[in-house]
Design a protein around this motif. Structure first.
Motif, short mmCIF file in Angstrom:
data_model
loop_
_atom_site.label_atom_id
_atom_site.label_comp_id
_atom_site.label_asym_id
_atom_site.label_seq_id
_atom_site.Cartn_x
_atom_site.Cartn_y
_atom_site.Cartn_z
N SER A 144 0.71 -1.08 -0.19
CA SER A 144 0.00 0.20 -0.08
C SER A 144 0.86 1.38 -0.21
N TYR A 218 -7.00 5.90 3.28
CA TYR A 218 -6.67 4.50 3.02
C TYR A 218 -8.07 3.52 3.38
N SER A 241 -6.48 5.72 -1.33
CA SER A 241 -6.21 4.21 -1.97
C SER A 241 -7.02 3.02 -1.28
N ILE A 243 -7.15 -0.82 -0.80
CA ILE A 243 -6.16 -2.10 -0.87
C ILE A 243 -7.37 -3.24 -0.58
N ALA A 264 -9.03 7.87 -7.06
CA ALA A 264 -8.85 6.85 -6.21
C ALA A 264 -7.84 5.66 -6.89
N SER A 265 -7.08 5.05 -6.15
CA SER A 265 -6.49 3.99 -6.81
C SER A 265 -6.83 2.79 -6.11
N LYS A 267 -5.74 -1.39 -5.29
CA LYS A 267 -4.76 -2.40 -5.47
C LYS A 267 -5.14 -3.66 -4.99
#
Length: 327
Positions: A144, A218, A241, A243, A264-265, A267
């Motif tokens: 992250s 997060y 982010s 996760i 936003a990302s 992963k």
């Protein structure tokens, strides 16, 4: 030897006449003390994802009972834990214990040297079954790239979600950390470990907290289903982010424009490598893990069917992780 053999969907047979493993020159025979029931074991139990019959269990600990001719890093009597090291299925890594090869729900298990680790002197073999779970958290946190003093939500307060909570509190000193979890027992555990708040998945309560404390930067989704992924996209701050630690087998439809507008990302994370496992072991060596928050029930191997059933029963949950004792 005694073993619990997964034979069909939701069916495990307890046997006392299972053949002992045949040791190769590069193998180690471990006398198992404990093995934890993992969420992926439960998924296999419900869906029969792998070939059967199979002895599941990839969170086991015990002592070295016998070593192959080429083994030089372990000796008879060493206390150890067995952990699969980052399986890359695309590269044909099909030797994972408890997945493709027999695992730890048995009196003895054959382990390749690459999947065996010495456990710290300051923890018991029972505590050591948690090293694998914290290796998952170590990998998720590492990938992250989260820094200190962030605002964090964890969706899903089961075993892995609580491991992330413990790990992030010890290593990243968050500005706040909140757990979203439907079961009251698990929410109470989250508060005991150190969460600032623990909410049921009621969006009005969650957004009231956000209004007073700012959006999360997060979000670690440790539940892994369509509802939780959509919730994460809805709650994350602009530029934040997400996760994905929880494993979801289906497809997800989500509002792409909302994700674009938030910039936003997302992963994905799966498994752990040797570095993650060693990072986890280091936490145990430093006494930063309180395993009594996690291993909340223990059953003998002969009662493993009922233990698995507990994970899939409806109603309020009253445990975090169940440890299976072999002897």
């Amino acid at each position: 030897m005694k073993a619990a053999v997964f034979v069909d969907i939701k069916k495990i047979e307890y046997r006392e006449d299972y053949p002992m493993p045949i040791l190769g020159d590069d193998d180690i025979l471990v006398k198992v003390h404990y093995c934890g029931i993992c969420g992926s074991d439960i998924t296999n139990f419900k869906l029969k994802m792998y070939q059967v019959p199979l002895i599941m269990g990839h969170e086991f600990s015990g002592e070295v009972y016998k070593v192959g001719a080429n083994i030089d890093e372990f000796e008879i009597g060493d206390l150890v834990c067995g952990i699969n090291v980052l399986l890359d299925l695309n590269q044909g890594d099909l030797d994972g214990l408890g997945i493709f090869e027999n695992g730890g729900f048995a009196e003895f298990v054959k382990v390749p040297q690459k999947y065996l680790f010495h456990i710290p002197n300051n923890i018991s073999t029972k505590d050591a079954i948690m090293i694998e779970s914290f290796a998952n958290a170590a990998r998720g946190v590492r990938l992250s790239q989260i820094q200190k003093n962030e605002r964090i939500f964890i969706i899903g307060g089961g075993n892995i979600g609580l491991c992330f909570l413990n790990y992030l509190l010890e290593e990243k000193d968050p500005k706040y950390i909140v757990v979203i979890e439907p079961h009251e027992y698990l929410r109470k555990k989250a508060i005991e470990i150190g969460a600032n708040e623990a909410f049921p998945p009621i969006i009005t309560k969650i957004k009231k907290f956000i209004k007073n404390n700012s959006d999360p930067s997060y979000i670690f989704d440790c539940a892994g289903n369509e509802k939780t992924i959509l919730m994460a996209i809805d709650l994350i701050e602009r530029g934040g982010s997400i996760i994905l630690e929880g494993v979801f087998k289906g497809k997800v439809s989500f509002p792409l424009f909302l994700l674009n507008s938030k910039e936003a990302s997302i992963k994905g994370v799966l498994g752990h490598d040797r570095q993650d496992i060693m990072n986890s072991i280091s936490l145990f060596e430093k006494n930063k893990i309180k395993t009594d928050h996690f291993i909340t029930q223990e059953v003998p191997l002969s009662e493993i069917q009922s233990a698995f059933n507990k994970y899939i029963e409806g109603g309020e949950r009253s445990f975090v992780k169940i440890a299976v004792k072999m002897h």
